[in-house]
Design a protein around this motif. Sequence first.
Motif: not given
Lengths: 389, 475
Positions: B325-346
Amino acid sequence: MLVLPKLQLEDVFACAQCGYCMKRCPVYYFLGWESTSPRGKIFALKEILGNDGRLDEQSIRKLGKSFSTRFFNCTFCGFCREVCHVEIDLLEIWSKVREILYDHEVVPESIIKLSETVKKSKNIYMMDNLSRTDWITYTGADVNFKDSAEVVYFVGCITSFSGRVQSIAQAVSSILNSANEDWTLLKDEWCCGHPLALSGAIREARVLALHNVEMIESTGAKKVVTGCPGCYLALKHEYPRLLGKKPRFEVLHSSQLLDTYITSGKLVVPKADITLTYHDPCELGRISGVIREPRVVLQSVTDTFIEPEYFGRESICCGSGGLLKAVNPSLADNLTQRRYGMLASTNAEVIVSACPACVQALAQTATAIQNGKRVIDISQLIAEQLGLM
Amino acid sequence: MATSNNFLRELVNKLGQECVSVDSLEKLVYAHDLAALPKSVKLLFNTTPDAIARPRSIEHVAEIIRLANEYKIPVIARGGATWGFGGTVPVRGGIILDLTGLNRVVNLDEKNGLLTVECGVVWEDIMRFLQETNWELPTYPSSALSSTVGGWAATGGIGYGSLKYGPFVKNVAKVTAVLPDGRVVVADDNSNPNLSQLFGSEGILCIFADLTLKLIPKSEVERPFMANFSNFANAVMAAQEVLRLTNPHSLVLRTFGFVRAKDYIESDTYFFGCFNGNRYDVDRQHLTLGSIVNRYRGYLTPEDEARREWEERFYTLRIKKWGPSILGNEFIIPVHKILDIVKYCWHLGNQAHLDVEVEVMFISRDKALMFQLFLCDERKSIRYLTEAAITKKVLDAAIKAGGKPYGYGLWNFPFMERAEPEKKRELKSMKGVLDPQNVLNPGKTIGAELMLGIPLPGKLYSTFMDGVWVLRKVV
């Protein structure tokens, strides 16, 4: 009661429910209800089975009829498996479910009749199996029965018994003779067992497989040639699984043999001024991967070969597979008409296939309409070009 | 709510027996969309429809809605059911309208590049149809092999090509829609309600019956590209530079698990996409791309690998094979925040001992659609529920960073108040006016309802999920 072993159970849960299979399923195309689609069937299995893949006997009997209707309304064309997002072997799952339904006697009446017929008469037509070789007399083919030979021609039930396509057997025989092949027919050929495997009657299919392998191996043949993709699939892929060992012979479809003869120069086929199109039989093309060879053969005959809409691995089923004709003949007819329409719209003069069931179904549709195209098997085409028929 | 026999009788009378099903197996298989429902959640909602109808015409759709109003029966429109937010899942039974039978291409205006199609047409069929013409689609969803045109209009409307040509709503000239009272209206940018109001309303304001799509002239060339990077940050910076200096049709960045599913990709992070247009322009942009990729220590793959990846673009979920199975979500974010969000995901992934994977589809120079997912096993119900809490935490962070969910449906409804308060107010007000009986897709998007129509407070849901997350961390 274990319905699905672990590997297949994991696959059922791994289904992404993306629906890519639905778009391709020729049965869903006509029926339209989610439960008739591969995605719907997998979802139903997931919801009904326990996490360990088990289902109690009572539930199987309770659900049996509604499951049976869905799982037997399928041509086993394998397009769902071809496009699966997570590469699930859906044909394996469909087979397993049919096996369970058969074991619990909740298969359609026509399937029970068919399997009884094959068990009893060793062919799908309830004919005396001794008359299996009557086509030789009807067609005037030049056939010798031998105790031992290099090649066995395994004719198959449809080609042996169905008058409309017996000329395929004549064509293959004449081509083998023309190539000076040391070949023979089996003295007692039985149904290959593929229809039983599709019914879910695996144990019964094993009996047939055992007999045929013994018969073939007793001739010492190194090669078995068949013009029927169902027999080809059974001999090449199902027998090793059913018998737990690989038979001591190579299996070739007639189109592969023709490719070898033409490519090696053993047969030189004169070109014809004719426009051809080709219908890939599902069991030969998508499922067995024999796609290139028939095209090599056809392109040796004509310079005007036209691919239809959906071809090769993406070919659309003509409705002849999966025993759909026995379970739901009117739906099977709809599928045939759809596929015939695609082939006819190429404006080719002749529709060629490499399967007696496909040729029979498409030819029936062609004769039922005005100005229907000529539909023939690839071996007939070559035999005619060589002046053998 | 049990659907009355009278309603079903009338439904059958109007549509014909062959278009209505109350078969129990049928009802079972229509009670879901792409996402697997945790078993505990199924106890809260009545996700099984009372019947399924397969209308054959717009008139059928309108008839069903009028009848549903009369009997106050929920109507849930369903296309390919390829959305994962519960948009097509009933919450208190009702009638599912399977619209896949409305699948005709109605008209191609060759001169003006306008194509009218019924709502149930699958995107791939349009692509096939357009092969024989001088036109092509400007944008299409990543699930184009099975999703329908009407379904994409009702949901996000962002996909391949949106980077260059904008979202789906900008590429539609007009639609015919059936409103919750059964009226059939034609809507465009200037009508009331207009296209922007109806698009993305997730089936609560209208059912799209047919749509007239704006096409673009067929590109002279289409040149896919793919670049591998050993470092995620470099890949993001390179992508930003690509967006600044070139004008790609699409640009998608993926990490780890997505790579794991492909035997022909060796790096940990890659992006792929496509340039389209005239040959000179495309080649010039490709040269620029090459120098950007070099600068950020990546490397461009050979063209055949890039083409293979481009052809594989609809197979995003191959990774699920290892789930199951997978769990996930989709959201729209500002490009300059991509790194922050990805780090938070990890970071969350580390805490939960899960590998969180990320896909970023750029939709403009400053916005991206992020798809975050991880593998799990829905059969382990409690664990699965606690893992679902991660998706909520990520969404919280995305909203805080100025982002918003890609869709709300049933699972993301508590986030609308924070992410798009004005849109929620507008939707609520329109829902009140257009659908006073709350017939169309009730219990979604602007507020959830449990079975029997009991409202589910968003705060309760959020608090519960936070509690579940704490439980996960502790246990």
